[in-house]
Structure formats: structure tokens, C-alpha cells
Scaffold this motif. Structure first.
Motif, short mmCIF file in Angstrom:
data_model
loop_
_atom_site.label_atom_id
_atom_site.label_comp_id
_atom_site.label_asym_id
_atom_site.label_seq_id
_atom_site.Cartn_x
_atom_site.Cartn_y
_atom_site.Cartn_z
N SER A 31 -25.63 16.46 30.65
CA SER A 31 -24.98 15.61 31.74
C SER A 31 -23.64 16.59 30.56
O SER A 31 -24.09 16.86 29.89
CB SER A 31 -24.28 14.28 31.94
OG SER A 31 -25.22 13.71 30.16
N GLU A 43 -24.94 14.79 36.29
CA GLU A 43 -25.91 15.05 35.68
C GLU A 43 -26.33 16.34 36.62
O GLU A 43 -26.41 16.06 38.05
CB GLU A 43 -27.44 14.47 35.27
CG GLU A 43 -26.72 13.79 34.71
CD GLU A 43 -28.24 12.04 34.45
OE1 GLU A 43 -28.33 11.86 33.46
OE2 GLU A 43 -28.58 12.23 35.95
N SER A 57 -25.71 9.78 37.31
CA SER A 57 -26.77 9.05 36.72
C SER A 57 -26.91 7.08 37.24
O SER A 57 -27.96 6.96 36.79
CB SER A 57 -25.44 9.09 35.31
OG SER A 57 -24.69 8.33 35.57
#
Length: 96
Positions: A31, A43, A57
Motif C-alpha cells: 500500500s 492494497e 484493507s
């Protein structure tokens, strides 16, 4: 010889099916630098052939997958400002 629209559609469906058939359980997610584990963030994981997987996430079970060409088009569009958000209108009674 150029592909017909039907051939392009069939090829894109095959590519999508192949991408989603990949086992990505061992990929390394990354990320943006400076984000904390508890913060919401996007991500990204590299997949074979230049493809990319993307997830939130906060919802790691939902993963979107993009071919190399799709990802390249997205990144270039983002760099060109195609996805820039318009400023939100100001709230309140101020008139300019």
C-alpha cells in the motif's frame, strides 16, 4: 487481420477467467507508504504477466483483478487527471 468485436469480447472474457482462476493466497500486498495498519487504504499485489490485484484493507476478501493492459490504462488515466474528483460544493449560506 484485426479482431472483430466478438473476438475481442471472447478474448477479454478468457483473460478475466484466467486471472480469477489464479491462486493469489501467497501474493505480497503493498500500500502507499506512510499508511498505518489500522487505516483504510488500497492494497495492490503484482500477478503473473503484469496483471494486478487490488483490494481495500477493510475488505480484504473482495479482490479486483486487472490485466496488464487494463492496469496500464488506469494508471495513465490517473496520471492525466481523468479520475480527479471535482471539489465538493461548499455548505452553508455563503454566496460567492
Amino acid at each position: 487481420m484485426a479482431e472483430t468485436a466478438q473476438e475481442i469480447k471472447a478474448r477479454k472474457e478468457r483473460e478475466r477467467d484466467e486471472l480469477y482462476a489464479l491462486d493469489i493466497s501467497g501474493v505480497e500486498w503493498r500500500s502507499a507508504p506512510g499508511t498505518e495498519e489500522h487505516e483504510e487504504r488500497v492494497e495492490i499485489a503484482d500477478l503473473p504477466g503484469g496483471a494486478v490485484a487490488m483490494r481495500s484493507s477493510l475488505d480484504p476478501g473482495t479482490v479486483l483483478r486487472y490485466t496488464e493492459a487494463e492496469w496500464r490504462a488506469f494508471v495513465l488515466g490517473a496520471r492525466d487527471g481523468e479520475f480527479d474528483l471535482e471539489p465538493a460544493p461548499r455548505s452553508g449560506g455563503d454566496v460567492e
